[in-house]
Design a protein around this motif. Structure first.
Motif, PDB file in Angstrom:
ATOM      1  N   LEU A   1      10.565  -3.634  -6.028  1.00  0.00           N
ATOM      2  CA  LEU A   1       9.484  -3.089  -7.291  1.00  0.00           C
ATOM      3  C   LEU A   1      10.379  -2.296  -8.068  1.00  0.00           C
ATOM      4  CD1 LEU A   1       7.017  -1.261  -4.875  1.00  0.00           C
ATOM      5  CD2 LEU A   1       6.801  -3.303  -5.713  1.00  0.00           C
ATOM      6  N   SER A   2       9.894  -2.393  -9.337  1.00  0.00           N
ATOM      7  CA  SER A   2      10.742  -1.191 -10.419  1.00  0.00           C
ATOM      8  C   SER A   2      10.283  -0.043  -9.950  1.00  0.00           C
ATOM      9  CB  SER A   2       9.981  -1.616 -11.775  1.00  0.00           C
ATOM     10  OG  SER A   2       8.651  -1.134 -11.871  1.00  0.00           O
ATOM     11  N   LEU A   3      11.253   0.976 -10.557  1.00  0.00           N
ATOM     12  CA  LEU A   3      11.034   2.543 -10.171  1.00  0.00           C
ATOM     13  C   LEU A   3       9.843   2.969 -10.692  1.00  0.00           C
ATOM     14  CD1 LEU A   3      14.397   4.090 -11.126  1.00  0.00           C
ATOM     15  CD2 LEU A   3      13.143   3.783  -8.908  1.00  0.00           C
ATOM     16  N   THR A   4       9.231   2.310 -11.637  1.00  0.00           N
ATOM     17  CA  THR A   4       7.945   2.574 -12.490  1.00  0.00           C
ATOM     18  C   THR A   4       6.663   2.305 -11.386  1.00  0.00           C
ATOM     19  OG1 THR A   4       8.364   2.404 -14.683  1.00  0.00           O
ATOM     20  CG2 THR A   4       6.077   2.231 -14.153  1.00  0.00           C
ATOM     21  N   ASP A   5       6.729   0.885 -10.884  1.00  0.00           N
ATOM     22  CA  ASP A   5       5.904   0.605  -9.638  1.00  0.00           C
ATOM     23  C   ASP A   5       5.953   1.326  -8.516  1.00  0.00           C
ATOM     24  OD1 ASP A   5       4.965  -1.485 -11.338  1.00  0.00           O
ATOM     25  OD2 ASP A   5       6.168  -3.140 -10.373  1.00  0.00           O
ATOM     26  N   ALA A   6       7.257   1.870  -8.270  1.00  0.00           N
ATOM     27  CA  ALA A   6       7.170   2.614  -6.804  1.00  0.00           C
ATOM     28  C   ALA A   6       6.611   4.022  -7.134  1.00  0.00           C
ATOM     29  CB  ALA A   6       8.461   2.915  -6.549  1.00  0.00           C
ATOM     30  N   ARG A   7       6.956   4.628  -8.154  1.00  0.00           N
ATOM     31  CA  ARG A   7       6.111   5.864  -8.500  1.00  0.00           C
ATOM     32  C   ARG A   7       4.646   5.644  -8.857  1.00  0.00           C
ATOM     33  NH1 ARG A   7       9.343   6.595 -13.244  1.00  0.00           N
ATOM     34  NH2 ARG A   7      11.430   6.799 -12.489  1.00  0.00           N
ATOM     35  N   SER A   8       4.317   4.526  -9.104  1.00  0.00           N
ATOM     36  CA  SER A   8       2.862   4.530  -9.462  1.00  0.00           C
ATOM     37  C   SER A   8       1.924   4.471  -8.091  1.00  0.00           C
ATOM     38  CB  SER A   8       2.378   3.414 -10.248  1.00  0.00           C
ATOM     39  OG  SER A   8       2.722   1.997  -9.345  1.00  0.00           O
TER      40      SER A   8
ATOM     41  N   GLY B   1       3.256   5.918  -5.369  1.00  0.00           N
ATOM     42  CA  GLY B   1       3.517   7.233  -4.866  1.00  0.00           C
ATOM     43  C   GLY B   1       4.579   7.190  -3.918  1.00  0.00           C
ATOM     44  N   CYS B   2       5.591   6.296  -3.998  1.00  0.00           N
ATOM     45  CA  CYS B   2       6.786   6.136  -3.243  1.00  0.00           C
ATOM     46  C   CYS B   2       8.014   6.392  -4.000  1.00  0.00           C
ATOM     47  CB  CYS B   2       6.879   4.767  -2.717  1.00  0.00           C
ATOM     48  SG  CYS B   2       5.697   3.995  -1.435  1.00  0.00           S
ATOM     49  N   VAL B   3       8.930   7.166  -3.258  1.00  0.00           N
ATOM     50  CA  VAL B   3      10.260   7.264  -3.470  1.00  0.00           C
ATOM     51  C   VAL B   3      11.409   6.168  -2.913  1.00  0.00           C
ATOM     52  CG1 VAL B   3      12.333   8.790  -3.751  1.00  0.00           C
ATOM     53  CG2 VAL B   3       9.915   9.738  -3.731  1.00  0.00           C
ATOM     54  N   ALA B   4      11.475   5.232  -3.874  1.00  0.00           N
ATOM     55  CA  ALA B   4      12.252   3.930  -3.338  1.00  0.00           C
ATOM     56  C   ALA B   4      13.877   4.184  -3.696  1.00  0.00           C
ATOM     57  CB  ALA B   4      11.801   2.651  -4.050  1.00  0.00           C
ATOM     58  N   PRO B   5      14.713   3.528  -2.856  1.00  0.00           N
ATOM     59  CA  PRO B   5      16.348   3.400  -3.108  1.00  0.00           C
ATOM     60  C   PRO B   5      16.230   2.412  -4.128  1.00  0.00           C
ATOM     61  CG  PRO B   5      15.578   2.221  -1.226  1.00  0.00           C
ATOM     62  CD  PRO B   5      14.174   3.001  -1.594  1.00  0.00           C
ATOM     63  N   ILE B   6      17.542   2.471  -5.004  1.00  0.00           N
ATOM     64  CA  ILE B   6      17.638   1.769  -5.857  1.00  0.00           C
ATOM     65  C   ILE B   6      18.948   0.828  -5.451  1.00  0.00           C
ATOM     66  CG2 ILE B   6      18.989   1.430  -8.321  1.00  0.00           C
ATOM     67  CD1 ILE B   6      17.656   4.252  -8.869  1.00  0.00           C
ATOM     68  N   ARG B   7      18.732  -0.444  -5.477  1.00  0.00           N
ATOM     69  CA  ARG B   7      19.740  -1.381  -4.999  1.00  0.00           C
ATOM     70  C   ARG B   7      19.559  -2.732  -5.516  1.00  0.00           C
ATOM     71  NH1 ARG B   7      17.854  -0.653   1.241  1.00  0.00           N
ATOM     72  NH2 ARG B   7      19.146   0.960   1.554  1.00  0.00           N
ATOM     73  N   GLU B   8      20.383  -3.455  -5.654  1.00  0.00           N
ATOM     74  CA  GLU B   8      20.796  -4.789  -6.389  1.00  0.00           C
ATOM     75  C   GLU B   8      19.670  -5.663  -5.609  1.00  0.00           C
ATOM     76  OE1 GLU B   8      24.089  -6.466  -8.150  1.00  0.00           O
ATOM     77  OE2 GLU B   8      25.059  -4.551  -8.066  1.00  0.00           O
ATOM     78  N   SER B   9      18.935  -6.543  -6.589  1.00  0.00           N
ATOM     79  CA  SER B   9      18.293  -7.559  -5.790  1.00  0.00           C
ATOM     80  C   SER B   9      18.954  -8.400  -4.978  1.00  0.00           C
ATOM     81  CB  SER B   9      17.703  -8.326  -7.067  1.00  0.00           C
ATOM     82  OG  SER B   9      16.764  -9.369  -6.314  1.00  0.00           O
ATOM     83  N   GLY B  10      18.219  -8.532  -3.688  1.00  0.00           N
ATOM     84  CA  GLY B  10      18.934  -9.406  -2.540  1.00  0.00           C
ATOM     85  C   GLY B  10      19.836  -8.517  -1.959  1.00  0.00           C
ATOM     86  N   GLY B  11      19.871  -7.185  -2.110  1.00  0.00           N
ATOM     87  CA  GLY B  11      21.057  -6.439  -1.370  1.00  0.00           C
ATOM     88  C   GLY B  11      20.432  -5.724  -0.151  1.00  0.00           C
TER      89      GLY B  11
ATOM     90  N   VAL C   1       0.914  -1.056   0.050  1.00  0.00           N
ATOM     91  CA  VAL C   1       0.189  -0.013  -0.027  1.00  0.00           C
ATOM     92  C   VAL C   1       0.811   1.324  -0.031  1.00  0.00           C
ATOM     93  CG1 VAL C   1      -1.846   1.214   1.287  1.00  0.00           C
ATOM     94  CG2 VAL C   1      -1.755  -1.161   1.232  1.00  0.00           C
ATOM     95  N   GLY C   2       0.607   2.061  -1.113  1.00  0.00           N
ATOM     96  CA  GLY C   2       1.244   3.288  -1.135  1.00  0.00           C
ATOM     97  C   GLY C   2       0.312   4.651  -0.757  1.00  0.00           C
ATOM     98  N   PRO C   3       0.698   5.600  -0.910  1.00  0.00           N
ATOM     99  CA  PRO C   3      -0.020   6.951  -0.654  1.00  0.00           C
ATOM    100  C   PRO C   3      -0.982   6.956  -2.018  1.00  0.00           C
ATOM    101  CG  PRO C   3       2.345   7.544  -0.671  1.00  0.00           C
ATOM    102  CD  PRO C   3       2.345   6.187  -0.868  1.00  0.00           C
ATOM    103  N   LYS C   4      -0.544   6.391  -3.036  1.00  0.00           N
ATOM    104  CA  LYS C   4      -1.597   6.829  -4.233  1.00  0.00           C
ATOM    105  C   LYS C   4      -2.294   5.666  -4.469  1.00  0.00           C
ATOM    106  CE  LYS C   4       1.431  10.044  -7.031  1.00  0.00           C
ATOM    107  NZ  LYS C   4       2.140  10.037  -8.393  1.00  0.00           N
ATOM    108  N   ARG C   5      -1.837   4.359  -4.535  1.00  0.00           N
ATOM    109  CA  ARG C   5      -2.608   3.355  -4.865  1.00  0.00           C
ATOM    110  C   ARG C   5      -1.967   2.005  -4.145  1.00  0.00           C
ATOM    111  NH1 ARG C   5      -0.377   1.372 -10.538  1.00  0.00           N
ATOM    112  NH2 ARG C   5      -1.471  -0.559  -9.745  1.00  0.00           N
ATOM    113  N   GLU C   6      -2.312   0.748  -4.599  1.00  0.00           N
ATOM    114  CA  GLU C   6      -1.827  -0.517  -4.004  1.00  0.00           C
ATOM    115  C   GLU C   6      -1.642  -1.322  -5.003  1.00  0.00           C
ATOM    116  OE1 GLU C   6      -5.353  -2.028  -1.946  1.00  0.00           O
ATOM    117  OE2 GLU C   6      -5.149  -0.584  -0.498  1.00  0.00           O
TER     118      GLU C   6
END
Length: 94
Positions: free
Chosen positions: A74-81, A83-93, A52-57
């Motif tokens: 999540l992908s950056l597109t999913d995070a934006r959709s 309403g979240c600003v997500a850090p960029i990290r390698e998977s499993g990092g 759940v994010g501020p804009k949608r789920e």
């Protein structure tokens, strides 16, 4: 000599700790293997969670086995959709 290299993408998913798995599904709960993944020992589960994010789920699959820490991937597109600003990290990092 020809060498084969496998390239894969990873859709949105969640890794959960045992404590968080039990908070979500009940004490002693175990993940249910739906399909083995190409990474040895990893599997897609029947269980899903809603992120759940501020804009949608978004509904996300859980990948097993349980991990020491819970992590949402999540992908950056999913995070934006949602309403979240997500850090960029390698998977499993972490």
């Amino acid at each position: 000599m020809k060498k084969e290299i496998i390239v894969e993408t990873s859709a949105r998913h969640v890794h959960v700790s045992q404590a968080d798995l039990e908070a979500l599904f009940g004490e002693g709960y175990e993940l249910t293997n739906k399909k083995d993944l190409s990474q040895p020992g990893q599997f897609a589960c029947f269980e899903k969670v809603t992120v759940v994010g501020p804009k949608r789920e978004l509904v996300c699959s859980i990948l097993g086995p349980v991990r020491p820490e819970t992590q949402v991937e999540l992908s950056l597109t999913d995070a934006r959709s949602i309403g979240c600003v997500a850090p960029i990290r390698e998977s499993g990092g972490g």
